[in-house]
Design a protein around this motif. Structure first.
Motif, PDB file in Angstrom:
ATOM      1  N   SER A   1      27.614 -34.377 -65.857  1.00 55.92           N
ATOM      2  CA  SER A   1      27.011 -33.138 -65.352  1.00 55.92           C
ATOM      3  C   SER A   1      26.707 -33.253 -63.869  1.00 55.92           C
ATOM      4  O   SER A   1      26.990 -32.331 -63.079  1.00 55.92           O
ATOM      5  N   TYR A   2      26.126 -34.386 -63.455  1.00 56.95           N
ATOM      6  CA  TYR A   2      25.737 -34.553 -62.052  1.00 56.95           C
ATOM      7  C   TYR A   2      26.939 -34.578 -61.121  1.00 56.95           C
ATOM      8  O   TYR A   2      26.879 -34.069 -59.990  1.00 56.95           O
ATOM      9  N   TYR A   3      28.029 -35.165 -61.586  1.00 56.68           N
ATOM     10  CA  TYR A   3      29.166 -35.349 -60.684  1.00 56.68           C
ATOM     11  C   TYR A   3      30.309 -34.363 -60.931  1.00 56.68           C
ATOM     12  O   TYR A   3      31.390 -34.513 -60.359  1.00 56.68           O
TER      13      TYR A   3
ATOM     14  N   HIS B   1      18.217 -27.506 -63.877  1.00 54.55           N
ATOM     15  CA  HIS B   1      18.836 -28.198 -62.738  1.00 54.55           C
ATOM     16  C   HIS B   1      20.216 -28.722 -63.118  1.00 54.55           C
ATOM     17  O   HIS B   1      21.185 -28.595 -62.337  1.00 54.55           O
ATOM     18  N   LEU B   2      20.349 -29.278 -64.310  1.00 55.37           N
ATOM     19  CA  LEU B   2      21.640 -29.805 -64.737  1.00 55.37           C
ATOM     20  C   LEU B   2      22.662 -28.691 -64.940  1.00 55.37           C
ATOM     21  O   LEU B   2      23.827 -28.814 -64.530  1.00 55.37           O
TER      22      LEU B   2
ATOM     23  N   ARG C   1      20.059 -37.326 -56.230  1.00 55.46           N
ATOM     24  CA  ARG C   1      19.977 -38.244 -57.372  1.00 55.46           C
ATOM     25  C   ARG C   1      20.434 -39.654 -57.012  1.00 55.46           C
ATOM     26  O   ARG C   1      20.561 -40.495 -57.882  1.00 55.46           O
TER      27      ARG C   1
ATOM     28  N   GLY D   1      24.926 -34.231 -54.431  1.00 56.34           N
ATOM     29  CA  GLY D   1      24.663 -35.415 -55.251  1.00 56.34           C
ATOM     30  C   GLY D   1      23.674 -36.383 -54.648  1.00 56.34           C
ATOM     31  O   GLY D   1      23.291 -37.372 -55.286  1.00 56.34           O
TER      32      GLY D   1
ATOM     33  N   THR E   1      23.823 -27.399 -61.722  1.00 60.05           N
ATOM     34  CA  THR E   1      24.740 -28.378 -61.132  1.00 60.05           C
ATOM     35  C   THR E   1      26.148 -28.194 -61.681  1.00 60.05           C
ATOM     36  O   THR E   1      27.140 -28.244 -60.940  1.00 60.05           O
TER      37      THR E   1
ATOM     38  N   ARG F   1      24.852 -36.973 -68.869  1.00 60.79           N
ATOM     39  CA  ARG F   1      24.109 -36.703 -67.644  1.00 60.79           C
ATOM     40  C   ARG F   1      24.964 -36.990 -66.405  1.00 60.79           C
ATOM     41  O   ARG F   1      24.981 -36.198 -65.453  1.00 60.79           O
ATOM     42  N   ASP F   2      25.687 -38.117 -66.418  1.00 62.62           N
ATOM     43  CA  ASP F   2      26.512 -38.464 -65.258  1.00 62.62           C
ATOM     44  C   ASP F   2      27.646 -37.463 -65.053  1.00 62.62           C
ATOM     45  O   ASP F   2      27.950 -37.069 -63.918  1.00 62.62           O
TER      46      ASP F   2
ATOM     47  N   TRP G   1      19.251 -24.265 -58.454  1.00 61.87           N
ATOM     48  CA  TRP G   1      19.443 -25.724 -58.511  1.00 61.87           C
ATOM     49  C   TRP G   1      18.352 -26.449 -57.716  1.00 61.87           C
ATOM     50  O   TRP G   1      17.729 -27.395 -58.207  1.00 61.87           O
TER      51      TRP G   1
END
Length: 715
Positions: free
Chosen positions: A127-129, A69-70, A198, A195, A73, A124-125, A50
């Protein structure tokens, strides 16, 4: 050139990747079969991917690493929850629901990321959170313990490790509660930190500190994975502070060596490697120095142990025999572990292939005299590559928790081996990468756990380092003596071959040329000359055999097929009037050995047995002389076979004093012997990585055994 300028955020991401990658490999190799180690290694390897993908995707603008990276995550959630489940064994439907939800998120979103659909903001959101499920789980577990709704999680695991039906000690429960508190808070903080990279409004400094704190967190959690026992509340705190100091030092070294070269790609990479090299050099000494200072400051038992170690080390330093070292070890353990007893102490023998028993305090004296170099406990310490006590209860718990068959089998074999030695704790004597011996200890009260001594055991390492030095010096001096002795014998043998053997040939030839007629007065004297010349020639030949190295090559053969004709031929030509029996399994496998040399051992042992039974016949005319020869094979697993050649007679036997000397060159109790036969047998045994064993009762019997391990041939 870079697509983006390297700044502190990207440098810290690279640092995090390097630390987590190293931790992942280090913890995995400690116990590849452990589920907990596997879960920690998978999590830290994912964090490394990551962070590295974040670095490459932003510095080089490679689209592939943005997807990596995603996906990494997304994997943070299920891997973290799996790790916490194995470490803390949380129960309840809510935690299981969080675990399943994180797995479902990966199953749905990862394919979308691979297809490039992460360019849509919603995907995307999500995945990030997605790691926020870990934050929810940590808060849920923390609240449950703080409100007293549940006992400290992980108590069941520690109870199994310490051999208890359940964990009741106040100190241990408090230690668990404090450990869990740090894990919960650290896990929640780590999830938030994941997090930050980002979150643009946080700037660059705060996310950079977040990456460094992530590295510190996983560095601290490592001890909960690799050392789940041998801990106490204060010791946990000391170890955490020591690790924290080491982690801070690591970060400072990295920053100092890289922060000033952000714009130069080549120089930056060179300094990254330089920083890693410096960190490797100074990390362990710095951590040891900090922990030693903290122990002196906070641990009274550490100072007490130091005094005990100093006193015992003086005794070990003055020891010149392994029995004296064993006695010093026994006294040290009696002083430091008063409720326990030494069961046995084994040391590596001169061949380096066997561990020989020096002390046996078991009730029935049943601890084996010799243990092979591939004994499961020795294999365990060889893999650990460091001084570490082995608890029977800990090995059994590890076997129960192992993920794979091989890991479970290895831990169970080590546990069974320790139990077979009548002990519940094994303490190694390690020098460098070599295991020179080990002590087996048991509690005086059967079934009593090692909970009260768990904080003392790690402090014993310096004493066993002194024991290793003492045994190593004995081994070194013994090797030097053997080398000098063999060199002297070799020089003498070369001179004897020239000065004695050649004249012997001339004397024998001259005596045979005379060839007197039957009845000639000179005939008996010439016969004596020839016989004595032959005898002296045999002495010189055995002398040379002992001095020279063996040149025979190892090859696969069925020893029974080689030895059966040899025994029969020997019986027919030499053993008239003696009952000679031969026994070997018909399905014996082919093994890798030197059959000519094994045959030489068999002949020497048979000759000695024949001499013994004939001498007994003079003392006990009514006794019928008997000699039995047996060849046995026992599978040891891993393609190895334990081979034993036994020659037993009902002759005059030997006294214990004789047994101590029979392998010394030129020692003999027979006027006709050279004293080299059994010395040659021992050299042949050592050439096969084996040993000679003797069991004798004066006036009744003698049993001689050649024992060695050999590789078997698979058809």
């Amino acid at each position: 050139m870079y697509a983006a300028r390297i700044d502190l955020l990207f440098e810290s991401a690279l640092l995090l990747a390097a630390v987590c990658f190293s931790l992942s490999l280090w913890v995995f190799q400690k116990a590849p079969g452990s589920k907990l180690n596997l879960a920690y290694s998978a999590l830290t390897m994912n964090i490394a991917a990551w962070a590295f993908a974040f670095f490459v995707a932003n510095v080089l603008r490679w689209r592939l690493f943005e997807a990596v990276h995603l996906i990494s995550t997304l994997l943070i959630g299920p891997l973290s929850l799996w790790f916490l489940k194995l470490l803390l064994t949380p129960e309840g439907i809510f935690y299981r629901a969080l675990l399943w939800a994180s797995a479902v998120a990966v199953a749905i979103l990862a394919p979308l990321v691979v297809l490039g659909l992460d360019r849509y903001g919603l995907i995307r959101d999500f995945s990030y959170y997605s790691p926020s499920l870990v934050l929810v789980a940590c808060v849920f577990l923390l609240v449950g313990e703080l409100t007293g709704g549940v006992a400290p999680r992980g108590a069941g695991v520690w109870a199994k490790i310490l051999g208890l039906p359940r964990l009741t000690g106040t100190d241990m429960m408090l230690a668990l509660k404090k450990r869990n508190l740090w894990i919960y808070l650290g896990g929640a903080l780590a999830t938030l930190l994941c997090g930050m990279n980002r979150t643009e409004w946080l700037g660059r400094v705060i996310p950079s500190l977040g990456n460094i704190l992530l590295a510190v967190y996983f560095f601290l959690v490592k001890d909960s994975v690799t050392q789940p026992f041998l801990t106490s509340p204060r010791r946990v705190a000391v170890r955490m502070v020591g690790n924290l100091a080491a982690a801070v030092l690591l970060g400072l070294v990295f920053v100092m060596l890289t922060v000033w070269v952000r714009g130069d790609r080549a120089l930056f990479l060179v300094n990254v490697f330089l920083a890693a090299y410096v960190a490797v050099i100074v990390l362990d000494p710095a951590r040891s120095l900090v922990m030693e200072g903290l122990q002196r400051l906070f641990f009274q038992e550490a100072s007490w142990m130091e005094r005990k170690i100093q006193d015992a080390s003086k005794e070990v330093a003055g020891a010149f025999q392994t029995s004296a070292v064993a006695a010093a070890v026994e006294r040290f353990l009696s002083a430091t572990l008063p409720e326990s007893d030494l069961v046995a102490f084994h040391t590596l023998d001169a061949s380096g292939q066997w561990y020989r028993k020096v002390v046996d305090r078991s009730a029935d004296q049943s601890v084996p005299e010799f243990l092979p170099g591939l004994f499961p406990l020795s294999l365990r310490w060889a893999r650990e590559k460091e001084w570490r006590p082995l608890l029977l209860s800990g090995l059994e718990a590890e076997a129960a928790q192992a993920a794979f068959g091989s890991g479970a089998a290895e831990a169970q074999l080590a546990a069974d081996s320790l139990a077979s030695l009548r002990g519940s704790l094994a303490l190694p004597v390690i020098r460098g990468k070599s295991l020179l011996g080990f002590a087996v200890v048991r509690k005086r009260i059967p079934g009593q756990s090692w909970e009260e001594d768990s904080g003392i055991l790690p402090l014993m390492a310096p004493f066993f380092d002194r024991v290793a030095e003492a045994l190593g010096e004995m081994e070194m001096f013994a090797s030097l003596r053997d080398r000098d002795r063999l060199a002297t014998i070799g020089e003498m043998a070369a001179g004897l071959a020239h000065e004695i053997r050649n004249p012997l040939g001339a004397i024998k030839g001259a005596a045979q040329v005379i060839d007197p007629k039957p009845g000639d007065p000179q005939e008996p004297f010439l016969k004596i000359i020839v016989e004595e010349t032959n005898r002296l020639n045999r002495v010189v030949s055995q002398f040379l055999d002992y001095a020279k190295p063996f040149r025979s090559e190892h090859k696969f053969c069925r020893l029974a097929d080689r030895l059966a004709p040899l025994v029969e031929r020997w019986r027919a030509t030499r053993a008239e009037g003696v009952d000679v029996t031969w026994q070997a399994a018909e399905d014996a496998p082919e093994v890798l050995c030197q059959p000519e040399l094994i045959g030489q051992v068999a002949t020497n042992l048979l000759d000695n047995a024949l001499q013994a039974v004939r001498e007994a016949l003079k003392q006990f005319p009514e006794r019928k002389p008997r000699i039995s020869v047996r060849l046995e094979h026992r599978s040891m697993g891993a393609g190895l076979v334990d081979v034993t050649l036994t020659v037993e007679d009902n002759g005059v036997g030997m006294t214990p004093e004789m047994i101590d000397k029979i392998f010394i060159p030129f020692f003999t109790a027979s006027p006709q012997g050279t004293g080299l036969g059994l010395s040659i047998c021992q050299k042949i045994a050592e050439a096969h990585g084996g040993r000679m064993e003797v069991d004798s009762v004066p006036g009744e019997r003698t049993v001689m055994r050649l024992c060695f391990q050999a590789e078997r041939k698979f058809v």
